[in-house]
Design an enzyme around this catalytic site. Structure first.
Site, mmCIF file in Angstrom:
data_model
loop_
_atom_site.group_PDB
_atom_site.id
_atom_site.type_symbol
_atom_site.label_atom_id
_atom_site.label_comp_id
_atom_site.label_asym_id
_atom_site.label_seq_id
_atom_site.Cartn_x
_atom_site.Cartn_y
_atom_site.Cartn_z
ATOM 1 N N HIS A 243 0.868 -1.172 0.000
ATOM 2 C CA HIS A 243 0.000 0.000 0.000
ATOM 3 C C HIS A 243 0.908 1.226 0.000
ATOM 4 C CE1 HIS A 243 -3.151 -2.638 2.233
ATOM 5 N NE2 HIS A 243 -3.350 -2.696 0.918
ATOM 6 N N GLU A 281 -3.151 -3.332 -4.941
ATOM 7 C CA GLU A 281 -4.565 -3.241 -5.331
ATOM 8 C C GLU A 281 -5.034 -1.794 -5.243
ATOM 9 O OE1 GLU A 281 -5.687 -2.589 -2.263
ATOM 10 O OE2 GLU A 281 -4.770 -3.996 -0.877
#
Length: 328
Positions: A243, A281
């Site tokens: 992230h 993602e």
């Protein structure tokens, strides 16, 4: 290239003249090379007792100066030199030449990792209904450091310290640009609770990215097998996920992303040699970040739905990353 700093504090200086390279370290002569042909050199003189270090420094210098070269060929080295260097310098059977493969050189954990450790023994455990390897205790302090020759700056990663970093994390998360994608705005108490939950989670490591030791970004490096992403692809036991949050406006832009994303991915692969894939993602509509990742070599496998967002599954394999030439 006039100077190339090393993570241990030394600085390499080089001068090319008349098909030769004179390389010194901290102002003291180190090694002299003769350029034989494209991507091939020969030792002319060694001015240090540590031949292995001289050859490593020269190899690093060459690979940094020639980022598209897949390998460096050393000609005329004897077996003593090959044995001193170990596996990163491979001799050709029946030949006096040896090769430094770029993809092998950058997979060596040292000197880039500040706390290089052997792989943690595999022991399978269950947590939250998921079977996965037991993970090593999370590191503390600086974990990665490399001088980016393209950018001309140090890129380093250190673990987040809640007391030291809470206010900047709070400021970054409440920036409208970051809030749009992370959706983690809140006050100091909320963000302390968030960071404490990450610190208590053995599958996630929170990191602060620094350029020239100035914090600019927050990253989370997680084991994908235990993460919410696991059901959405054929996850392996040692896949890592990332992230990413760039908090300081001055450190945005494609040249900065190319530096820190390469460093973060590099660290993810070096931390455990069993990691075959790094995934991310981002929101499927975050076209700018997806484009940056694709430039580095990540591929967009598919889109899928989390409860809170539609995500793009981005991934890069170990072989593709280390063959890409993004490190220098």
């Amino acid at each position: 290239m006039n100077a190339l700093p090393l993570p241990d504090g030394r600085v390499l200086q080089g001068e090319s003249r008349d098909s030769a390279i004179w390389l010194s370290c901290d102002g003291r002569p180190l090694i002299q090379l003769r350029i034989c042909e494209t991507n091939a050199v020969q030792v002319q003189e060694v001015a240090t007792a540590d031949l292995a270090d001289a050859l490593w420094c020269a190899s690093y210098w060459w690979l940094a100066a020639h980022p598209q070269a897949p390998r460096l060929v050393w000609q005329g080295l004897d077996q003593q030199a090959l044995q001193a260097c170990g596996d990163w310098l491979r001799g050709d059977a029946g030949s006096a030449s040896a090769q430094v493969e770029r993809s092998v050189f950058w997979q060596l954990p040292q000197p880039w990792l500040r706390q290089a450790l052997p792989p943690y023994p595999q022991q399978m455990v269950m947590s939250d209904g998921k079977r996965h390897p037991r993970r090593r205790a999370k590191p503390q302090g600086e974990v990665y450091r490399r001088f980016d020759a393209r950018l001309g700056a140090w890129i380093s990663l250190r673990t987040l310290d809640i007391e030291q970093d809470l206010e900047r994390f709070n400021r970054w998360q409440n920036t409208p640009r970051v809030l749009h994608f992370w959706q983690e705005g809140g006050d100091l108490a909320q963000h302390r609770s968030y960071l404490e939950s990450i610190a208590a989670d053995p599958h996630v490591c929170s990191l602060i990215g620094c350029f020239d030791d100035q914090p600019f970004a927050y990253f989370e490096l997680y084991w994908a097998k235990e993460d919410r992403i696991a059901p959405f692809y054929a996850v392996d036991d040692y896949d890592r996920g990332i992230h990413m949050l760039v908090g300081e406006q001055a450190h945005r832009g494609p040249h900065k992303v190319a530096s820190w994303l390469a460093a973060l991915t590099h660290y993810a692969f070096l931390d455990d040699p069993r990691t075959r894939l790094v995934v991310a993602e981002p929101r499927a509509d975050n076209a700018k970040m997806i484009g940056y990742m694709q430039t580095l070599g990540y591929y967009r496998e598919k889109e899928f739905d989390f409860p809170h967002k539609r995500a793009a599954l981005m991934a890069i394999g170990r072989e593709r990353f280390f063959d890409s030439g993004v490190l220098c």
